[in-house]
Design an enzyme around this catalytic site. Sequence first.
Site, PDB file in Angstrom:
ATOM      1  N   SER A 148       0.854  -1.188   0.000  1.00  0.00           N
ATOM      2  CA  SER A 148       0.000   0.000   0.000  1.00  0.00           C
ATOM      3  C   SER A 148       0.888   1.235   0.000  1.00  0.00           C
ATOM      4  CB  SER A 148      -0.869   0.003   1.263  1.00  0.00           C
ATOM      5  OG  SER A 148      -1.498   1.262   1.427  1.00  0.00           O
ATOM      6  N   TYR A 161      -0.571   0.007  10.792  1.00  0.00           N
ATOM      7  CA  TYR A 161      -0.851  -0.618   9.484  1.00  0.00           C
ATOM      8  C   TYR A 161       0.241  -0.230   8.487  1.00  0.00           C
ATOM      9  CZ  TYR A 161      -3.427  -1.346   5.043  1.00  0.00           C
ATOM     10  OH  TYR A 161      -3.820  -1.724   3.776  1.00  0.00           O
TER      11      TYR A 161
END
Length: 255
Positions: A148, A161
């Site tokens: 990501s 995250y």
Amino acid sequence: MTASEDPGCVVLFGGRSEIGIALVERLAPGRRIVLAARRPDELTAEVAAITAAGAGEVHTVAFDADDLPGQAKVLDEVISRFGPIDLAILAFGILGSQQRAEVDPEAAVAVLHTDFVAQAALLTLLTAGALHPQSHPVRARRIVVFTSVAGVRVRRANYVYGSAKAGLDGFAAGLTDALHGTATSLLVVRPGFVIGRMTEGMDPAPMASTPDQVADGVVAALARGRAEVWIPAQLQVAFAIARWVPRPIWRRMPR
Ligand SMILES: NC(=O)c1ccc[n+]([C@@H]2O[C@H](COP(=O)([O-])OP(=O)(O)OC[C@H]3O[C@@H](n4cnc5c(N)ncnc54)[C@H](OP(=O)(O)O)[C@@H]3O)[C@@H](O)[C@H]2O)c1
């Protein structure tokens, strides 16, 4: 059909991932698809969608990524029941609660475990045979892994995250180079904010995409044999610039 003629199966690890299902729908026509997920008996809608997309066969197997010793057993089961893995898609993941993870080590570690450790373990199982064919079975021909932009320059607002994705991105980049010249290759996908189940209730970030747009981008990257893809492509430029944003500004960036 002999083993060498078997085109192999497509396995979606995280078998009800919104992005993963959109991707498998596009790859389905005529293929043998395996959805590997927790609660495999609750995949009726996903199996119906993949079947409607034209899959030759759709199967489900139980898979909990966090159970590291269990991962090898799942791979053995998939290969013995459905043949060689032509394409493995690692689409499992959790966003977790950043707020909770800031005060609860168990919550922080749970995100790191699923989003980095379990991914690294499965990637290792899938590629050991390509790197060391004398001592390990070859398990997959092509692999898709989702990192990501959250891991490209980690933000204060989602550093738990983001750091898992940073670790995974680095692991996958090194593994991509290790696999160079072998029969197995890796596609690293770096989406930005994807409007969907994982981000439900959150305000979309600039350059947000949808699961369908991510799936289209992955299909195109697979067709071109690419090793990495940013979705949308403009994020690569945006994050090249983001690396130079001064820290006092960067620390105020929203997730
Ligand atoms: N959505 C975004 O904004 C975005 C952006 C960049 C990257 N990504 C990455 O893209 C990938 C796919 O995301 P998505 O948007 O499709 O998310 P999603 O729809 O929430 O799917 C994630 C799936 O992971 C599964 N999962 C979580 N922990 C698991 C475990 N221990 N074992 C097995 N399965 C597990 C969940 O299964 P259950 O159904 O059993 O809970 C869920 O179906 C993820 O790696 C995500 O981090 C997403």
